[in-house]
Design an enzyme around this catalytic site. Structure first.
Site, mmCIF file in Angstrom:
data_model
loop_
_atom_site.group_PDB
_atom_site.id
_atom_site.type_symbol
_atom_site.label_atom_id
_atom_site.label_comp_id
_atom_site.label_asym_id
_atom_site.label_seq_id
_atom_site.Cartn_x
_atom_site.Cartn_y
_atom_site.Cartn_z
ATOM 1 C CB CYS A 53 48.341 41.552 44.165
ATOM 2 S SG CYS A 53 47.058 42.733 43.709
ATOM 3 C CB CYS A 56 47.166 41.413 40.701
ATOM 4 S SG CYS A 56 47.888 42.860 41.512
#
Length: 310
Positions: A53, A56
């Site tokens: 991600c 993230c």
């Protein structure tokens, strides 16, 4: 202000209350103890993330820094959704990154996406009744910011360096120190410090904004000595767009930020397509350097909208 030395080698001692125990990697097996039970005494943020991600990777370092700066007023548990899918399914996590805030054993707040540091701080303030903002680190940064605004670059820079000595990953302190160097006209030193920045620092929006400030300051330093010449060129030929861009740089260097932006707006008004919209792109750099809430930015954005949609 002393020359800045990038932290390396052995890490500096962490401030009291900012140890590794406030940040943990959680799993399905530990969730009850690390999150639900722990939140009965201290609010817990749960960061749902995954290695693949991208957002993230942007959020987590900022989240960790704000939690460390809270000095024990709040804890952070990171859950890899690939390794612990049961928890994310139970909490109906639709996308990542997602952060849930637990208090008294229950989820009470949260957000999705890579939000700004200020929004994370606001969440923690709500959870702690403002206790986290009263931490010594937060107070030191606030004091340094005030000194910087008052023009005391030496004292502000010293405080930013002290914060970095305790927390080498504190991006606001790093950005603040760069601002001090730029304000002192020490552009070469600021450039050298920025070149040593970690990837986490370079991904931080505050540091990116200061990098843009440095770029504009370097441009302005080269153009400032020819301010009168650029003004004369623009008066002689209002369609001399390069002269307007150079004049904008010179005006910015002399502190006339509003005048600098007006020159770029005039260039856009006359021919917005010139040099692949060079004036608009330069204007956006000024917006980034000044910040979205600066009154000059707000006024110029309104003018830009009027020009583009007229």
């Amino acid at each position: 202000m002393e020359s800045f030395i990038m932290p390396n080698g052995a890490p500096a001692a962490a401030p009291a209350g900012a140890g590794a125990d406030v940040i943990k990697d959680g799993t399905t097996a530990t969730f009850m103890a690390d999150v639900v039970d722990a939140s009965m005494t201290t609010p817990v943020l749960v960061d749902f993330w995954a290695p693949w991600c991208g957002p993230c990777k942007q959020l987590t370092p900022t989240l960790e820094r704000v939690v460390r700066n809270a000095r024990g007023a709040v804890k952070l548990v990171k859950i890899n959704v690939d390794e612990s899918p049961e928890i994310s399914q139970q909490l109906r996590i639709q996308s990542i990154p997602t952060v849930y805030a637990f208090k008294d054993g229950q989820p009470v707040d949260g957000f999705q996406g890579a939000v700004p540091e200020s929004q994370i701080q606001q969440l923690i303030d709500r959870l702690t009744g403002g206790a986290a903002s009263d931490s010594p680190v937060a107070q030191a940064l606030e004091q340094a910011d005030t000194l910087l605004e008052q023009g005391d670059h030496q004292s502000a820079g010293a405080i930013y360096q002290q914060v970095l000595g305790h927390d080498a990953e504190n991006a606001p302190a790093f950005a603040g120190f760069l601002k001090c160097l730029i304000a002192d006209g020490r552009l070469d030193e600021a450039k050298a410090v920025l070149a040593q920045a970690t990837d986490a620092f370079k991904a931080d929006k505050a540091v990116q904004a200061v990098a843009t400030q440095l770029e504009l300051a370097e441009q302005g330093a080269k153009a400032a000595g020819e301010l009168a010449a650029f003004q004369a060129r623009v008066e002689a030929n209002p369609k001399d767009h390069q002269a307007r861009l150079d004049l904008a740089s010179a005006l910015y260097a002399t502190g006339d930020t509003e005048g600098a932006l007006d020159q770029l707006l005039d260039s856009i008004r006359i021919d917005r397509k010139w040099q692949d919209e060079a004036a608009r792109k330069q204007l956006l750099k000024y917006f980034e350097a000044l910040g979205p809430t600066d009154p000059v930015t707000v006024a110029a954005r309104r003018k830009l909208a009027s020009v583009l949609f007229s």
